[in-house]
Each structure stands twice: as C-alpha cells, then as structure tokens.
Design a protein around this motif. Structure first.
Motif, PDB file in Angstrom:
ATOM      1  N   GLY A  19      31.225  40.798  45.897  1.00  0.00           N
ATOM      2  CA  GLY A  19      31.431  40.522  44.494  1.00  0.00           C
ATOM      3  C   GLY A  19      30.262  40.240  43.723  1.00  0.00           C
ATOM      4  N   PRO A  20      30.138  39.484  42.705  1.00  0.00           N
ATOM      5  CA  PRO A  20      28.947  39.503  41.756  1.00  0.00           C
ATOM      6  C   PRO A  20      27.792  39.447  42.410  1.00  0.00           C
ATOM      7  N   SER A  21      26.686  40.125  41.696  1.00  0.00           N
ATOM      8  CA  SER A  21      25.307  40.181  42.251  1.00  0.00           C
ATOM      9  C   SER A  21      24.653  38.901  41.971  1.00  0.00           C
ATOM     10  N   ASP A  22      24.949  38.446  40.687  1.00  0.00           N
ATOM     11  CA  ASP A  22      24.242  37.036  40.170  1.00  0.00           C
ATOM     12  C   ASP A  22      25.165  36.268  39.511  1.00  0.00           C
ATOM     13  N   TRP A  23      24.524  35.239  38.962  1.00  0.00           N
ATOM     14  CA  TRP A  23      25.402  34.102  38.305  1.00  0.00           C
ATOM     15  C   TRP A  23      25.986  34.585  36.849  1.00  0.00           C
ATOM     16  N   ASP A  25      26.877  37.766  36.232  1.00  0.00           N
ATOM     17  CA  ASP A  25      27.806  38.515  36.570  1.00  0.00           C
ATOM     18  C   ASP A  25      29.251  37.792  36.937  1.00  0.00           C
ATOM     19  N   ALA A  26      28.984  36.488  37.875  1.00  0.00           N
ATOM     20  CA  ALA A  26      30.008  35.618  38.340  1.00  0.00           C
ATOM     21  C   ALA A  26      30.614  35.064  36.660  1.00  0.00           C
ATOM     22  N   LEU A  27      29.684  34.610  36.040  1.00  0.00           N
ATOM     23  CA  LEU A  27      30.179  33.914  34.812  1.00  0.00           C
ATOM     24  C   LEU A  27      31.179  34.774  33.847  1.00  0.00           C
ATOM     25  N   ALA A  28      30.546  36.283  33.812  1.00  0.00           N
ATOM     26  CA  ALA A  28      31.028  37.200  32.910  1.00  0.00           C
ATOM     27  C   ALA A  28      32.608  37.274  33.660  1.00  0.00           C
ATOM     28  N   LEU A  29      32.665  37.420  34.848  1.00  0.00           N
ATOM     29  CA  LEU A  29      34.154  37.777  35.477  1.00  0.00           C
ATOM     30  C   LEU A  29      35.263  36.559  35.061  1.00  0.00           C
ATOM     31  N   VAL A 200      33.353  42.969  36.637  1.00  0.00           N
ATOM     32  CA  VAL A 200      33.943  42.847  35.455  1.00  0.00           C
ATOM     33  C   VAL A 200      34.393  44.712  35.175  1.00  0.00           C
ATOM     34  N   ARG A 201      33.677  45.473  35.302  1.00  0.00           N
ATOM     35  CA  ARG A 201      33.891  46.910  34.929  1.00  0.00           C
ATOM     36  C   ARG A 201      34.814  47.616  36.335  1.00  0.00           C
ATOM     37  N   GLU A 202      34.411  47.438  37.481  1.00  0.00           N
ATOM     38  CA  GLU A 202      35.264  48.210  38.319  1.00  0.00           C
ATOM     39  C   GLU A 202      36.460  47.658  38.945  1.00  0.00           C
ATOM     40  N   ARG A 203      36.371  46.314  39.229  1.00  0.00           N
ATOM     41  CA  ARG A 203      37.339  45.365  39.782  1.00  0.00           C
ATOM     42  C   ARG A 203      37.443  44.264  39.086  1.00  0.00           C
ATOM     43  N   PRO A 204      37.914  44.322  37.641  1.00  0.00           N
ATOM     44  CA  PRO A 204      38.000  43.060  36.607  1.00  0.00           C
ATOM     45  C   PRO A 204      39.068  41.807  37.089  1.00  0.00           C
ATOM     46  N   MET A 205      38.977  40.720  36.283  1.00  0.00           N
ATOM     47  CA  MET A 205      39.823  39.825  36.777  1.00  0.00           C
ATOM     48  C   MET A 205      40.567  39.647  35.627  1.00  0.00           C
ATOM     49  N   LEU A 206      41.790  40.709  35.751  1.00  0.00           N
ATOM     50  CA  LEU A 206      43.077  40.869  34.750  1.00  0.00           C
ATOM     51  C   LEU A 206      44.278  40.851  35.365  1.00  0.00           C
ATOM     52  N   LEU A 207      44.925  40.035  34.760  1.00  0.00           N
ATOM     53  CA  LEU A 207      46.453  39.980  35.368  1.00  0.00           C
ATOM     54  C   LEU A 207      47.534  39.865  34.287  1.00  0.00           C
ATOM     55  N   SER A 208      47.222  40.099  33.137  1.00  0.00           N
ATOM     56  CA  SER A 208      48.438  40.067  31.947  1.00  0.00           C
ATOM     57  C   SER A 208      49.141  41.229  31.774  1.00  0.00           C
ATOM     58  N   GLU A 209      48.330  42.409  32.174  1.00  0.00           N
ATOM     59  CA  GLU A 209      49.205  43.631  32.142  1.00  0.00           C
ATOM     60  C   GLU A 209      50.195  43.642  33.281  1.00  0.00           C
ATOM     61  N   ALA A 210      49.668  43.387  34.448  1.00  0.00           N
ATOM     62  CA  ALA A 210      50.675  43.521  35.648  1.00  0.00           C
ATOM     63  C   ALA A 210      51.756  42.386  35.329  1.00  0.00           C
TER      64      ALA A 210
END
Ligand SMILES: [Fe+2]
Length: 262
Positions: A19-23, A25-29, A200-210
């Motif tokens: 998953g995220p490599s640092d804080w 990235d985690a917060l961005a997600l 964020v880019r490769e495996r984003p936290m997105l659900l609304s489209e589905a």
C-alpha cells in the motif's frame, strides 16, 4: 454526490504491505476516498505468511498512528482495523486483527491470483464450523474461478460471503472479469463492493462509479446494501443482507424451458 459509503477492503496503512509508502500517500488516498463520498474504511493490510504478535503489533501501531494523523489534519473519516488473510497464511482467527474490527466473526480471505489451493474448501469450511463468516475477497479476479464460476454459488450456499472490487465492475481488470462481475451481481453472489485501494493513481480509493453502475443496472437498494449497509453490518458483527443466490446452471435451464414452451 453519493455519501456514506464504507470501504471494507483497503490498503491504507503505510509501510506494512504494498500500500502507501509514506504518510503523505496514505492521507492522499483517504482524501481521494472522502471526495468520492466514502466516509470510512476498514484497513485490511496483506497477511501473506503469518499473523504473529510481531505483525499484529505493527498493524495496531500503524492503525493508531493513522487515526492520530486524521485527527491532526481534521479529516472526518472513520477507520476500523482488520486484515486480508492469504488462504495459506498462519493465523489465529481469534487474534485481534484477524477479524474485521476485532468482532471475532467476519474475516477477509484472499486466494492466490491464479489458483485455488486444494485445501481451500476445507479451510473455509472449518472456519464456518467454528462460527466465523469468511469473506472471499475479489474472487472475480481469480483465474480458476473465472472458468469455474459455479464454485462461487457453492461457496455462498455454504455460508461464505463474497466481496467484489469496484474496479471489476468498472472494467479496470478487463472484459472477462467485468463479464463475471455482472453475472455474479445478476445471481445475488456479491455481498460487498470495495475499492481494494493501494495508491492514488494505480489502485485508487474510488467507489462512486461502481455505485452508480449498480444503481442503474440493478437498483438503488442493492447499491445501498453493497456499499453501505453490509459493510457496516460486517464491521459491527451483525448479520448482513443477502438475496437467495442463484446457480450459474439456472441460465441453461431457463433457456431450455423457454425453448420448450415456444
Ligand atoms: Fe487487497
């Protein structure tokens, strides 16, 4: 905007898996998820070999750190802790992070991508005998299951639940996976839809489209169950909502029947 979705499968704890490599990235997600209408997530980091005290301590430590980070940045986002347990990993299902929110009930199980170990059935069955409810994560992405989808019906018949990835229904993992995802939803063989986000880019936290796809192709009630009600029930250790599962063989029977009545 859709609001109130809960993401039951995420990799948002930094430096514990892929998953995220640092804080940052985690917060961005998490910010990405919040902008998409997600209000909370279960942190389900990979447990590939062994869930021992060492790994568990690390997961709990990172989880508490992330909660502090959210408070510091005034981010109103709820977090729960769990694990994504590889079917071949060693773990005690009663341990703190094996089940979702430590509820000693629901646990997330991952198969290898291209196979189903021969003792998978026995392991899952034993968990149900011991009173646990296994949730198989993204089975639609498994190469074996893609060609033996009836296996999914058999799992559900035996009290095992299935979590689909939002990307599968969005078409991110290719046409065969999307086709199976649709067939699973047609047969009531999906109990949760989650992001399985990593970055964020490769495996984003997105659900609304589905969510919108499910709302449009099936109905709003099902979308609310898969993205909101069932995740919350599993976190709380309560029973989830599910309609009668249908076999993949029913399709053949149906076409034969309609042919015979013409
Ligand atoms: Fe995952």
């Amino acid at each position: 905007m859709i609001s109130g979705m809960i993401d039951i499968h995420t990799h948002i704890l930094p430096q514990v898996d892929d998953g995220p490599s640092d804080w940052e990235d985690a917060l961005a997600l998490i910010r990405q998820g919040m902008n998409d209408g997600i209000r909370g997530a279960v942190c389900t980091s990979h447990v590939l070999n062994k869930l021992d005290d060492n790994l568990e301590g690390k997961l709990v430590y990172r989880f508490n750190q992330l909660k502090e980070m959210l408070a510091k940045h005034n981010l109103d986002f709820k977090l729960w802790l769990g694990s994504e347990l590889h079917i071949l990993s060693e773990y005690d299902p009663m341990s703190q992070t094996a089940t979702i929110n430590g509820n000693k009930k629901y646990l997330m199980i991952e198969f290898p991508m291209n196979e189903m170990p021969s003792d998978a059935d026995d392991k899952l069955f034993q968990l149900t005998l011991d009173g646990f409810i296994p949730i198989i994560v993204h089975p639609e992405r498994n190469a074996k299951i893609l060609y033996q989808p009836e296996k999914l019906f058999e799992f559900v018949q035996r009290g095992i639940l299935l979590q689909m990835n939002a990307g599968s229904i969005d078409g991110v993992f290719g046409r065969p996976v999307k086709k199976l995802a649709i067939e699973m939803l047609d047969r009531n063989l999906v109990h949760f839809i989650a992001s399985d986000c990593h970055q964020v880019r490769e495996r984003p936290m997105l659900l609304s489209e589905a969510y919108r796809t499910v709302e449009k192709r099936w109905d709003r009630k099902l979308a609310q169950i898969l993205f909101q009600a069932n995740p919350l029930s599993a976190i709380q250790g309560d029973p989830i909502s599910a309609s009668e599962p249908k076999s993949f063989k029913d399709k053949k029977r149906k076409s034969f029947f309609s042919f015979g009545t013409r």
